[in-house]
Design an enzyme around this catalytic site. Sequence first.
Site, PDB file in Angstrom:
ATOM      1  N   GLN A  77     -38.127  -1.610   8.588  1.00  0.00           N
ATOM      2  CA  GLN A  77     -37.573  -0.876   9.731  1.00  0.00           C
ATOM      3  C   GLN A  77     -36.841  -1.826  10.667  1.00  0.00           C
ATOM      4  O   GLN A  77     -36.941  -3.041  10.524  1.00  0.00           O
ATOM      5  CB  GLN A  77     -38.717  -0.196  10.501  1.00  0.00           C
TER       6      GLN A  77
ATOM      7  N   ASP B 225     -53.338   4.434  13.519  1.00  0.00           N
ATOM      8  CA  ASP B 225     -52.491   4.225  14.710  1.00  0.00           C
ATOM      9  C   ASP B 225     -51.071   4.012  14.196  1.00  0.00           C
ATOM     10  O   ASP B 225     -50.526   2.917  14.227  1.00  0.00           O
ATOM     11  CB  ASP B 225     -53.009   2.993  15.467  1.00  0.00           C
TER      12      ASP B 225
HETATM   13  N1  SAM Z   1     -48.504   4.317  19.289  1.00  0.00           N
HETATM   14  C1  SAM Z   1     -47.451   4.357  18.424  1.00  0.00           C
HETATM   15  C2  SAM Z   1     -47.030   5.778  18.179  1.00  0.00           C
HETATM   16  O1  SAM Z   1     -47.827   6.683  18.422  1.00  0.00           O
HETATM   17  O2  SAM Z   1     -45.897   5.999  17.823  1.00  0.00           O
HETATM   18  C3  SAM Z   1     -47.751   3.602  17.175  1.00  0.00           C
HETATM   19  C4  SAM Z   1     -47.951   2.220  17.448  1.00  0.00           C
HETATM   20  S1  SAM Z   1     -48.063   1.125  16.097  1.00  0.00           S
HETATM   21  C5  SAM Z   1     -46.884   0.015  16.581  1.00  0.00           C
HETATM   22  C6  SAM Z   1     -47.418   1.863  14.649  1.00  0.00           C
HETATM   23  C7  SAM Z   1     -47.365   0.873  13.486  1.00  0.00           C
HETATM   24  O3  SAM Z   1     -47.617   1.523  12.231  1.00  0.00           O
HETATM   25  C8  SAM Z   1     -45.994   0.195  13.320  1.00  0.00           C
HETATM   26  O4  SAM Z   1     -46.117  -1.165  13.664  1.00  0.00           O
HETATM   27  C9  SAM Z   1     -45.650   0.388  11.831  1.00  0.00           C
HETATM   28  O5  SAM Z   1     -45.042  -0.741  11.237  1.00  0.00           O
HETATM   29  C10 SAM Z   1     -47.036   0.669  11.244  1.00  0.00           C
HETATM   30  N2  SAM Z   1     -47.003   1.367   9.955  1.00  0.00           N
HETATM   31  C11 SAM Z   1     -46.150   2.352   9.570  1.00  0.00           C
HETATM   32  N3  SAM Z   1     -46.407   2.713   8.286  1.00  0.00           N
HETATM   33  C12 SAM Z   1     -47.453   1.932   7.853  1.00  0.00           C
HETATM   34  C13 SAM Z   1     -48.191   1.841   6.630  1.00  0.00           C
HETATM   35  N4  SAM Z   1     -47.868   2.616   5.584  1.00  0.00           N
HETATM   36  N5  SAM Z   1     -49.218   0.966   6.558  1.00  0.00           N
HETATM   37  C14 SAM Z   1     -49.541   0.168   7.633  1.00  0.00           C
HETATM   38  N6  SAM Z   1     -48.872   0.192   8.818  1.00  0.00           N
HETATM   39  C15 SAM Z   1     -47.848   1.077   8.927  1.00  0.00           C
END
Ligand code: SAM
Length: 278
Positions: free
Chosen positions: A31, A155
């Site tokens: 991303q 999350d």
């Molecule tokens: N609070 C935020 C929201 O509600 O939009 C989310 C915060 S956190 C930064 C979300 C994280 O999930 C991102 O850093 C993203 O890279 C991660 N993420 C997305 N898909 C994922 C996956 N399949 N496995 C692990 N992490 C993932």
Amino acid sequence: MPFILSEYHSPGLSVNWTANKVLFHKQSDFQEVAIVELEEMGRALVLDGYVQVTVEDEFVYNEMITHVPLFTHPKPEKVLIIGGGDGGSAREAAKHPSVTQVDLCEIDPMVIEACREHLPEMSVSYNHPKVNVITKDGVKFIKDHPNTYDVIIIDSSDPIGPAVDLFGKDFYSNVHKALKEDGIFACQSESLFYHQDLIKDVHEMLKGLFPIARLYTATTPTYPGFLWAYSMGSKKYDPFDRMDVKKPEIEARYYNHDIYKGCFALPTFIKETLGLKK
Ligand code: SAM
């Protein structure tokens, strides 16, 4: 020079943020990752153009996605957080006296790099003795850990890009397998006003897997519609039976035990959407 960061949500809704500075901006394997200084909400993590978390109100989201499931379990020890690369939810989970291990499974190492440098308020948890930072796809990681965790927290970012499969039936059934026989699962399930179909789908999938499926809410100005939803699936413990159970005090700015009691109170239009008794 200030500029407008415009988030497209639907033909009828976009959110425009005034941003003053770009502190980090790179394309990762998963991303577009940026840290920007927002006029209203301070430093913010932005993924693929969508604000994920801001220093001004992250405490609401990070406290509610962790403390509600962790206080529903009588003695959570091993916790898994999938996503959560900013480190805020791990920071909150590590506060719980009974918690001995927090595995933080974030797919994108560039998110860790950006947050370590520019969001120390949250990424401080990376160095906490209870926290293990794992850079793996949560969809794969979960399959290798059957019957391991007391509480699993998703999350995640919105159901786009790398996070799409984190809102799917296969993933939820693997989460169910990775939980111990009395385990609890919670995830963010988007806006109460703009994503009712998703909230209903997630609730139906959880009802199909867990004897207890609940929805709770909290207000977070960073997210579209402010009123954000969290879905919970539990194998044994029902938050409705734990409302008056004495719980250890925890240092928090939004969460308290009255909020625990109130956050499961749902508006009638959502009870109707979920087919719940009014
Ligand atoms: N609070 C935020 C929201 O509600 O939009 C989310 C915060 S956190 C930064 C979300 C994280 O999930 C991102 O850093 C993203 O890279 C991660 N993420 C997305 N898909 C994922 C996956 N399949 N496995 C692990 N992490 C993932």
